[in-house]
Design a protein around this motif. Sequence first.
Motif, PDB file in Angstrom:
ATOM      1  N   MET A   1      -2.301   3.429 -10.982  1.00  0.00           N
ATOM      2  CA  MET A   1      -1.696   3.012  -9.797  1.00  0.00           C
ATOM      3  C   MET A   1      -1.657   1.467  -9.721  1.00  0.00           C
ATOM      4  SD  MET A   1      -2.658   4.167  -5.876  1.00  0.00           S
ATOM      5  CE  MET A   1      -4.295   3.501  -5.876  1.00  0.00           C
ATOM      6  N   LYS A   3       0.056  -2.327  -7.393  1.00  0.00           N
ATOM      7  CA  LYS A   3       0.796  -2.695  -6.136  1.00  0.00           C
ATOM      8  C   LYS A   3       1.752  -3.677  -6.786  1.00  0.00           C
ATOM      9  CE  LYS A   3       1.447  -2.843  -1.835  1.00  0.00           C
ATOM     10  NZ  LYS A   3       2.367  -2.058  -1.083  1.00  0.00           N
ATOM     11  N   ILE A  41      -0.257  -6.204  -9.245  1.00  0.00           N
ATOM     12  CA  ILE A  41      -1.711  -5.996  -9.140  1.00  0.00           C
ATOM     13  C   ILE A  41      -2.225  -4.663  -9.501  1.00  0.00           C
ATOM     14  CG2 ILE A  41      -3.650  -6.497  -7.671  1.00  0.00           C
ATOM     15  CD1 ILE A  41      -1.851  -7.810  -5.504  1.00  0.00           C
ATOM     16  N   GLU A  42      -3.081  -4.711 -10.528  1.00  0.00           N
ATOM     17  CA  GLU A  42      -3.474  -3.452 -10.834  1.00  0.00           C
ATOM     18  C   GLU A  42      -5.143  -3.652 -11.217  1.00  0.00           C
ATOM     19  OE1 GLU A  42      -1.748  -1.574 -14.186  1.00  0.00           O
ATOM     20  OE2 GLU A  42      -2.932   0.456 -13.838  1.00  0.00           O
ATOM     21  N   ASN A  43      -5.895  -2.947 -10.324  1.00  0.00           N
ATOM     22  CA  ASN A  43      -7.360  -3.309 -10.267  1.00  0.00           C
ATOM     23  C   ASN A  43      -7.420  -4.621 -10.072  1.00  0.00           C
ATOM     24  OD1 ASN A  43      -7.946  -0.587 -10.630  1.00  0.00           O
ATOM     25  ND2 ASN A  43      -7.762  -0.801 -12.666  1.00  0.00           N
ATOM     26  N   LYS A  44      -8.217  -5.204 -10.839  1.00  0.00           N
ATOM     27  CA  LYS A  44      -8.297  -6.862 -10.773  1.00  0.00           C
ATOM     28  C   LYS A  44      -7.421  -7.839 -11.478  1.00  0.00           C
ATOM     29  CE  LYS A  44     -12.947  -6.980  -8.905  1.00  0.00           C
ATOM     30  NZ  LYS A  44     -14.479  -7.640  -9.107  1.00  0.00           N
ATOM     31  N   VAL A  46      -4.001  -9.245 -12.435  1.00  0.00           N
ATOM     32  CA  VAL A  46      -2.622 -10.066 -11.505  1.00  0.00           C
ATOM     33  C   VAL A  46      -1.784 -10.745 -12.499  1.00  0.00           C
ATOM     34  CG1 VAL A  46      -2.430 -11.230  -9.523  1.00  0.00           C
ATOM     35  CG2 VAL A  46      -4.418 -10.332  -9.715  1.00  0.00           C
TER      36      VAL A  46
ATOM     37  N   LYS B  48      -3.853  -1.153   0.610  1.00  0.00           N
ATOM     38  CA  LYS B  48      -4.486  -0.357  -0.749  1.00  0.00           C
ATOM     39  C   LYS B  48      -4.522  -1.839  -1.896  1.00  0.00           C
ATOM     40  CE  LYS B  48      -3.403   4.409  -0.471  1.00  0.00           C
ATOM     41  NZ  LYS B  48      -2.665   5.401  -1.205  1.00  0.00           N
ATOM     42  N   TYR B  49      -4.331  -2.798  -0.994  1.00  0.00           N
ATOM     43  CA  TYR B  49      -4.629  -4.010  -1.960  1.00  0.00           C
ATOM     44  C   TYR B  49      -4.971  -5.279  -1.085  1.00  0.00           C
ATOM     45  CZ  TYR B  49      -0.193  -6.308   0.008  1.00  0.00           C
ATOM     46  OH  TYR B  49       0.567  -6.811   0.970  1.00  0.00           O
ATOM     47  N   SER B  50      -5.450  -6.274  -1.733  1.00  0.00           N
ATOM     48  CA  SER B  50      -5.803  -7.320  -1.087  1.00  0.00           C
ATOM     49  C   SER B  50      -5.563  -8.950  -1.902  1.00  0.00           C
ATOM     50  CB  SER B  50      -7.100  -7.436  -0.671  1.00  0.00           C
ATOM     51  OG  SER B  50      -8.324  -7.653  -1.777  1.00  0.00           O
ATOM     52  N   CYS B  65      -7.114  -7.783  -5.506  1.00  0.00           N
ATOM     53  CA  CYS B  65      -7.281  -6.625  -6.400  1.00  0.00           C
ATOM     54  C   CYS B  65      -6.431  -5.415  -5.471  1.00  0.00           C
ATOM     55  CB  CYS B  65      -8.868  -6.037  -6.144  1.00  0.00           C
ATOM     56  SG  CYS B  65      -9.132  -5.412  -4.322  1.00  0.00           S
ATOM     57  N   GLU B  66      -6.549  -4.244  -6.262  1.00  0.00           N
ATOM     58  CA  GLU B  66      -5.736  -3.192  -5.811  1.00  0.00           C
ATOM     59  C   GLU B  66      -6.503  -1.865  -6.101  1.00  0.00           C
ATOM     60  OE1 GLU B  66      -3.769   0.235  -7.360  1.00  0.00           O
ATOM     61  OE2 GLU B  66      -4.806  -1.276  -8.607  1.00  0.00           O
ATOM     62  N   GLY B  67      -6.151  -1.000  -5.155  1.00  0.00           N
ATOM     63  CA  GLY B  67      -6.980   0.254  -5.456  1.00  0.00           C
ATOM     64  C   GLY B  67      -6.975   1.299  -3.965  1.00  0.00           C
ATOM     65  N   ASN B  68      -7.783   2.162  -3.970  1.00  0.00           N
ATOM     66  CA  ASN B  68      -7.906   2.853  -2.532  1.00  0.00           C
ATOM     67  C   ASN B  68      -8.498   2.146  -1.577  1.00  0.00           C
ATOM     68  OD1 ASN B  68      -6.887   5.468  -3.549  1.00  0.00           O
ATOM     69  ND2 ASN B  68      -8.427   5.869  -4.641  1.00  0.00           N
TER      70      ASN B  68
END
Lengths: 128, 146
Positions: A1, A3, A41-44, A46, B48-50, B65-68
């Motif tokens: 997943m 963003k 953005i995926e996890n951290k 970018v 779900k992101y910042s 970051c991104e996630g739940n």
Amino acid sequence: MSKILNATCDSSGKVTADGIIVPEAEVLTEGKQDSAGLLFIENKSVKYLTVNTSDLKTLIEKTSSALDDVSAALTKIGLTLTSIGAGMTGPTTAPPPTLATDVATINSKVTEINAVKAELDTLKGALK
Amino acid sequence: MKLKCSHGFYLFEETRVGQVSDFMSQTGFEIGPLDNLFTFKTLIDAPKYSIKGGPLLSSQSIVTCEGNQWDVFKENAVVYDFTKDLVVPISSITQTMSLKLAGNFFISNGLILAGSIDQNGNKIEGYSAFYSRDRGSWLYSEVSYV
């Protein structure tokens, strides 16, 4: 997943998304001039990817223009040689009367080709 | 009703229709749907992101970051303070509480606020709980600490 956000990048590589500068964004494209693109953005992780269809469009337009000039120059060379050949049937060694104009046209096309080549070199150094 | 608190993000699950409505009327909290569960109304819009430096509800993001939603809360070291209806740094929660063992569960005085410090000095970041109508209180399990 992951963003995906709309983003921009300026010629210094500064990426902005949601109105906020994202200094940790890794620019995956050349980033040598202002562009609009997408921030992933995926996890951290970018990453920024420009929408570089305008680069491609410019490249194709300039290449097509250069090929037109090459085609025109070669056509003119062919016509000139044909004209010279037509005049070689008798004792005269005089060139056809249009030779000077034809050579000028050929040289003009060479100049135009060199100009397009310079533009392509510039584009190469300024890809988004 | 079940409750899962992960990194200061709260998710309620009804085990019987009407529990959320009862909970709201008893506590005054506003609860709304989130996917197939429920959460505090303020948290429904949690992103779900910042992006570092950008807003994170009432707080400010410190990482990109991104996630739940609870992952984003964890990375940004924030929790939802339901007593103030604000998302705040977990470090700002300094209240203490006690967890008492009651059979296979822990009980406490009221709903545990993530970030609270237990009687052993440990800072709580999450837990599972369900509301016992018989006891009239929340029963806690799977308590995790910072």
